[in-house]
Design an enzyme around this catalytic site. Structure first.
Site, PDB file in Angstrom:
ATOM      1  CG  ASP A  26      -4.505  -0.321   6.936  1.00  0.00           C
ATOM      2  OD1 ASP A  26      -3.801   0.653   6.617  1.00  0.00           O
ATOM      3  OD2 ASP A  26      -4.036  -1.377   7.391  1.00  0.00           O
ATOM      4  CG  HIS A  81      -4.971   5.379   7.738  1.00  0.00           C
ATOM      5  ND1 HIS A  81      -4.926   5.196   6.373  1.00  0.00           N
ATOM      6  CD2 HIS A  81      -4.735   4.149   8.289  1.00  0.00           C
ATOM      7  CE1 HIS A  81      -4.663   3.930   6.102  1.00  0.00           C
ATOM      8  NE2 HIS A  81      -4.546   3.276   7.248  1.00  0.00           N
TER       9      HIS A  81
END
Length: 348
Positions: free
Chosen positions: A125, A327
């Site tokens: 991320d 994610h």
């Protein structure tokens, strides 16, 4: 300067006798270092070439708990840190102290404090563009990169605020929203629900209609963009969720949001990176069900970045799509995440 354990973990223990509960943070070796004018908290395991793991939003060093010991056992010195503003690391007040030069400076200072000459950097991320920028700013210190879920991009020709206006117009965009005081108030009003909702709605565990939307129309609320499940998904134990909630309750969410609030400053002070590339060996991995790579309201946000990844990373050795994963690959599929990391490390 390396410091002893904090008051959170005050007693030296024989960790070999502790149960192998990877979700128990007290079973890891906690350290502190004074670098770049702040105090950083990190965990450390193993001996060998240095590997530094960098988390994103809203996570902690703890994101890498499944990988730390496995990578260390393969013959590496593994360090996973709380980035500035997170967990037990310092939380500077000004948003200007979260620009890319500062966070890269933290990593540089940490490498030096560990008496190492270089490191392989692993980022997820926010951690992905951070390690990419570290590789461009200090190529002498970075031997290779593993990046996950957020492909780094070249420095844009215009500042982020202007770019958002052009691309999103009247739409609400999460990075723009996270830059506002309202985001902090809303998130902290029910922190546990926010964290649970984001962890679930960005994962591969949720249904299509429950996935997080990174852009939303006028008249909608941010809280409508993600789904709060009745219980934590299978990949996230109650103990793990409790640890995240405990840490963000102590720090508040504002320091973590400062990374978004400093995006314009980062653009202003990094003109010297115009045209720079990541020349080191690198790999990129992402989940096939990651909502951040999916178009929303007709806008494909990550597609162009993925397509251009080989341009900004000419040393790229592979792009891995992880089936069924969202994610958070380090938590959702820890075995495959570890395999990707170890395969890359062994190739250097």
């Amino acid at each position: 300067m390396i410091m002893p354990e904090s008051e959170t973990f005050p007693h030296a223990v024989d960790r070999s006798s502790l149960p192998a509960n990877v979700d128990d943070p007290s079973t890891f070796n906690h350290r502190f270092a004074d670098v770049n004018g702040i105090r950083l908290h990190y965990v450390e395991e193993g001996e060998g070439p240095l590997v530094i793991m960098v988390h994103g939003f809203p996570f902690l060093w703890y994101l890498w708990r499944h990988q730390i010991r496995s990578v260390a056992a393969a013959g590496y010195r593994v360090v996973a840190l709380d980035m500035r503003g997170y967990g037990q690391s310092a939380q500077p007040e000004s948003a200007n102290l979260y620009d890319m030069s500062q966070v890269v400076g933290d990593i540089v200072g940490l490498i030096n404090s560990l008496d190492e000459k270089s490191a392989v950097l692993i980022g997820h991320d926010w951690g992905s563009p951070i390690v990419a920028n570290a590789a461009m700013m200090r190529p002498d210190l970075v031997r290779g990169l593993v990046m996950m879920c957020a492909p780094p991009t070249a420095r844009p020709p215009i500042n982020p605020l202007s770019a958002w206006e052009r691309i999103y117009g009247n739409l609400n965009f999460y990075q723009r929203y996270f830059s506002t005081p309202e985001a902090e108030i809303e998130i902290m009003s029910d922190l546990r629900s926010f964290l649970l909702g984001i962890y679930y709605s960005t994962s591969g565990s949720c249904q299509e209609n429950e996935r997080w939307r990174w852009a939303w129309k006028q008249g909608e609320e941010f809280s409508e963009t993600y789904t709060i499940p009745d219980r934590a998904p299978d990949f996230l134990s109650v103990q793990a969720l409790d640890y995240y909630v405990e840490n963000f309750t102590k720090t508040g969410i504002k320091p973590a949001l400062n990374y978004y609030r400093s995006l314009e400053r980062t653009w202003e002070i990094t003109s010297y990176l115009e045209g720079a590339v990541v020349s080191q060996p690198a790999v990129f991995a992402y989940g096939e069900n990651d909502p951040s790579i999916r178009p929303v309201l007709g806008i494909d946000r990550q597609g162009p970045a993925l397509s251009a990844l080989k341009d900004i990373c000419p040393g790229l050795r592979g792009i891995f799509e992880m089936p069924g994963v969202g994610h958070t690959p380090p938590e959702e599929d820890p075995t495959e995440t570890t395999r990707i990391i170890l395969d890359f490390l062994s190739s250097l």
